[in-house]
Design an enzyme around this catalytic site. Structure first.
Site, PDB file in Angstrom:
ATOM      1  N   GLU A 202       0.833  -1.203   0.000  1.00 15.84           N
ATOM      2  CA  GLU A 202       0.000   0.000   0.000  1.00 15.84           C
ATOM      3  C   GLU A 202       0.869   1.255   0.000  1.00 15.84           C
ATOM      4  OE1 GLU A 202      -3.479   2.064   2.776  1.00 15.84           O
ATOM      5  OE2 GLU A 202      -3.158  -0.105   2.865  1.00 15.84           O
ATOM      6  N   SER A 288       5.254 -19.226   3.732  1.00 15.55           N
ATOM      7  CA  SER A 288       5.319 -20.600   4.221  1.00 15.55           C
ATOM      8  C   SER A 288       4.808 -21.541   3.158  1.00 15.55           C
ATOM      9  CB  SER A 288       4.474 -20.804   5.493  1.00 15.55           C
ATOM     10  OG  SER A 288       4.868 -19.941   6.520  1.00 15.55           O
ATOM     11  N   ASP A 366      -5.576  -8.557   3.855  1.00 16.89           N
ATOM     12  CA  ASP A 366      -5.321  -7.121   3.968  1.00 16.89           C
ATOM     13  C   ASP A 366      -5.972  -6.623   5.256  1.00 16.89           C
ATOM     14  OD1 ASP A 366      -4.950  -4.437   3.738  1.00 16.89           O
ATOM     15  OD2 ASP A 366      -5.833  -4.243   1.758  1.00 16.89           O
ATOM     16  N   ASP A 369      -4.752  -0.440   6.879  1.00 19.25           N
ATOM     17  CA  ASP A 369      -5.034   0.652   5.953  1.00 19.25           C
ATOM     18  C   ASP A 369      -4.446   1.936   6.512  1.00 19.25           C
ATOM     19  OD1 ASP A 369      -6.371  -0.356   3.707  1.00 19.25           O
ATOM     20  OD2 ASP A 369      -8.285  -0.428   4.755  1.00 19.25           O
TER      21      ASP A 369
END
Length: 860
Positions: A202, A288, A366, A369
């Site tokens: 982001e 992973s 996600d 922010d």
């Protein structure tokens, strides 16, 4: 300074001037180094125990703890954790509480880390989480803390860890304070921070926009997941179709944010948050591998499960192996589990019990922010009105120095993090016409800054027996969001996605993307999170038709199906390689076994070769000396083994190619690291010889194309490796460049006398593998080094048909004491791709034991 160096600088400075004197004599060195080594046998009195606790250790020092009550079991684990790794635990709690300066003294980088962590309030959130825990979880955490404190009582600091002796020569070192259950909860915040997904992407989008002011072009550097080639975890048949949130990409960010304004504010936030130490994961390759195969495809007729988390390398390694066993398993004492624990946290995070095995990989959801906030006179603008900021003052103690006061401010979105390192105040950045006011700051929203129940989830997983139990535990696992693969001894396999995932509204006619991939206008409540995905809607599957599940950080579901989890994930090259190999074995009718699964974990096929080599071989090279390198690629089997000359050459070509292609377009601190995203970017533009990305903007009047850049990369790499490894290509080897060198966080870095570094740092290992390779020894192509930055932090294979036939290996060893034989005794086997037998049954554990210790109750 690179992020990894920041914390190291904060620690090594305090030791570099004193270690030589401290170790001036062999006798003194022996006392300092060996005094903290704990007893592994005999009888120890532990106040607070209800009954005796038995501890047996195998040849590698791995403990199995047996108790009659759950409270005694976790008290025993706390005692053993403190025996083996207390300094590591103490260091972690200082970091997670924003108290690093209190441990290491006056240091700019330590203070910067403390300020950022205090601003986010990790410890404050952990204290709130304590109030959410049910009574049994509190008892277990309290018992663990009691066990830790029982070990500390009666021991001076020099008898606990050598690090205190070294630090004490430079700064005042107080006796370590007693362990508190909240110390364990705070450690979960460090895990969540290092595995927080698209935060870096982001920021990178927004900062890249300043040098490439075209959103559509910026998005070319963040291509969509290639679902036509690299399959997601679940197929369309496994998920119910749901409407995915979409946001137009062809927007003009300058409608809301001025170019310089955005760059300055977000760069400030980037600098501040970069100071946070990485305790679990950092660098390319953090992710992973995990997969589970149904019994219909195995030699035993029972499922197999494999897992190897890719995290930062350190000495000691991140994981502690342990067995936790109730003498009689019942409702009052339900634990019979073995696996990988984290020093400072009770329980087992990854492993198996008598009924179920589970593995974890980072889901990549996600969960962060950035919100751009308009702040005026201590208030923040929201929908044209003003709301007061939350304000508090934090006092940071500095060992041997003056206290530092920090004013922390937060909006409804979270703490203001821009310019948090400036103790004199936060600079205001101008905003363009059309935004409210003239200046704005940056707030961070992150799901981990709200109290959650992850500690309860860890405890619940240890007693899970079936898919419903896994789903129930997953509903508690707020952060970090992890893919869970599992298998049961009665023959079932499955996958479950957990996590607290924000729901973001699709804002009509939005001037900025509203899907979480770009910073959001904090003054407009339409961009606020709208709640969280219902745990019942999180993707899951039990006994899929194809008979296996692969979860290796790729996209979870096909585009448009299931809840929106993330736009930015790993691009699936590792996952698809695993899928291809499993599919080939199944199609050939060859039953899979535990040894084959362990071999697959160290597969070194290089996907970069698949993408790059065909194009590189088409380049006409006039200089025979350079063509010798190209000939290596022509003869190569595309396996990145440690002895491969071609693998070394391709890595050098890749690093040069990225610099030549993208350095002129990217902001400082966000160079092309070479991970799977960059591989996908280059794959797409290789088909476009005249793509603007090939042109070097620093050469005005000259327009470069693909073939010229590829030729330069081949040439530059040939000469750079000649300088490093010699002119004869037969002398080259990937392992000479690609070295795994775990470092002690305090005494292992530059500035420490070499004799000390050689003692606390395990011998460096030449390894194969690489970024986006199944054997995921990641490296940073932008760093100027090919050294391993992240790697499989452990490997395990669980055979659900015979748990005693399972295997495991840790990165370094069980102990955190450099003088212990178990400090790094597993590292050579790990580097060779070998694993050790992993006994589980009473008889097998007893047969494997070489040391036995009894913890007996004593008076408080």
């Amino acid at each position: 300074m690179p992020r990894r160096s920041r914390l190291r600088t904060a620690l090594v400075v305090v030791a570099s001037v004193v270690v030589a004197a401290l170790l001036a004599t062999t006798l003194l060195a022996a006392v300092v180094l060996r005094r903290p080594l704990p007893e592994g046998s005999g009888e120890e009195t532990v106040p607070g125990l209800g009954e005796e606790v038995r501890v047996s250790r195998d040849a590698r020092g791995v403990p199995t703890i047996v108790a009659r009550t759950a409270e005694d079991l976790f008290a025993g684990q706390g005692y053993v954790s403190a025996q083996d790794r207390f300094f590591e635990m103490d260091y972690r709690r200082h970091v997670t509480a924003g108290r690093l300066s209190e441990l290491v003294g006056e240091n700019e980088e330590a203070l910067a880390a403390d300020m950022v962590i205090r601003t986010m309030g990790w410890r404050r959130v952990a204290e709130q989480e304590w109030e959410l825990l049910p009574a049994d979880a509190r008892r277990y955490l309290e018992a663990y803390a009691a066990g830790v404190n029982a070990y500390l009582d009666g021991r001076d600091t020099a008898a606990i860890a050598m690090e205190y002796t070294v630090l004490g020569q430079r700064v005042p070192v107080e006796r370590p304070e007693r362990w508190d259950p909240v110390d364990s909860l705070a450690w979960l915040k460090a895990m969540a921070w290092d595995l927080r997904a698209n935060y870096d992407d982001e920021l990178a989008r927004a900062l890249t926009y300043q040098s490439v002011p075209d959103v559509a072009r910026v998005e070319q550097l963040f291509p969509a997941y290639p679902q036509d080639r690299n399959l997601p975890i679940l197929d369309a048949a496994s998920v119910a179709q749901q409407a995915a949130q979409t946001v137009a990409a062809d927007v003009d960010l300058t409608e809301v944010l001025g170019e310089a304004d955005l760059q300055e504010a977000l760069a400030a936030a980037d600098r501040a948050l970069a100071a946070v130490p990485h305790l679990v994961g950092e660098g390319d390759g953090v992710g992973s591998n995990s997969w589970v195969v149904a019994g219909e495809h195995t030699a035993s007729g029972a499922p197999l499960l494999a897992n190897d988390p890719h995290l930062s390398i350190s000495a000691p390694g991140i994981w502690s192996q342990v067995g936790l066993r109730c003498a009689q398993v019942d409702d009052a004492c339900p634990f019979d589990v073995s696996g990988f624990a984290l020093a400072g946290l009770p329980g087992v995070v990854i492993g198996h019990n008598a009924d179920l095995a589970w593995g974890l990989t980072n889901l990549g959801a996600d969960v962060t922010d950035f919100f751009l906030e308009r702040v005026v006179d201590g208030e923040v603008v929201v929908d044209g009105r003003r709301e007061p900021l939350e304000v508090r003052t934090e006092t940071i103690r500095v060992a041997g120095g003056e206290d530092v006061e920090l004013v922390v401010r937060a909006t409804r979105h979270g703490p203001l993090v821009s310019e948090v390192l400036d103790v004199d105040g936060v600079s205001r950045v101008p905003v363009p016409e059309g935004a409210p006011g003239r200046r704005f700051e940056v707030a961070l929203s992150w799901t981990a800054l709200q109290p959650g129940r992850t500690a309860e989830a860890v405890l619940a997983m240890m007693t899970a027996q079936d898919a419903d139990d896994v789903a129930a535990a997953a509903a508690l696992l707020d952060v970090p969001s992890q893919n869970i693969v599992f298998a049961t001894t009665d023959g079932h396999i499955g996958y479950q996605a957990p996590g607290r995932i924000p729901v973001r509204a699709s804002v009509p006619a939005s001037p900025v993307p509203s899907d979480g991939t770009w910073p959001r206008p904090g003054w407009d409540s339409r961009y606020d999170w709208q709640g969280y995905v219902d745990p019942a809607e999180m993707p899951r599957v039990v006994d899929p038709a194809e008979g296996f599940v692969v979860a290796a950080n790729q996209a979870v579901t096909p585009a448009g199906l299931g809840p929106f989890l993330a736009e930015d994930t790993d691009y699936g090259y590792r996952a698809q390689r695993i899928r291809d190999l499993l599919t080939a074995e199944i199609a050939a009718g060859r039953p899979l076994d535990a040894a084959g699964m362990a071999d697959l974990q160290t597969d070194q096929h290089n996907p970069y070769a698949d993408v790059l080599v065909p194009a590189l071989l088409e380049v006409d090279l006039e200089e025979p000396f350079v063509a010798e390198g190209q000939d290596l690629l022509r003869r190569w089997d595309r396996v990145a083994s440690a002895d491969s000359a071609a693998a070394a050459y391709l890595a050098a070509v890749w690093a040069d190619l990225l610099e030549l292609t993208f350095a002129d377009d990217l902001p400082d601190g966000h160079a092309a690291s070479g991970d799977s995203r960059w591989l996908e970017v280059v794959r797409t533009i290789l088909a476009e010889p005249t793509s603007p990305w090939w042109d070097d903007r620093s050469t005005p009047g000259l327009v470069e194309g693909r073939d010229e850049i590829l030729s330069r990369a081949l040439t530059d790499a040939r000469y750079s490796l000649t300088a490093t490894l010699g002119s004869r290509t037969e002398d080259w080897a990937w392992g000479k460049l690609h070295v795994a060198a775990p470092e002690h966080p305090v005494l292992g870095g530059e500035g420490i006398p070499g004799v000390v570094r050689s003692f606390v740092n395990p011998p460096a290992q030449r390894v194969g593998g690489g970024s986006s390779v199944v054997d995921a020894t990641g490296w940073d192509a932008a760093s100027g080094s090919f050294a391993v930055t992240s790697a499989p932090s452990m490997r395990m294979v669980v055979d659900l048909g015979d748990l005693d036939s399972s295997t495991w290996v840790n990165l370094t060893g069980t102990s955190g004491h450099p003088a212990s034989p178990h400090y790094d005794d597993q590292l050579p086997a790990w580097a060779r791709g070998e694993q050790f037998a992993w006994p589980f049954s009473d008889a097998a554990v007893e047969a494997d034991a070489v040391d036995r210790q009894t913890l007996v109750p004593g008076q408080d």
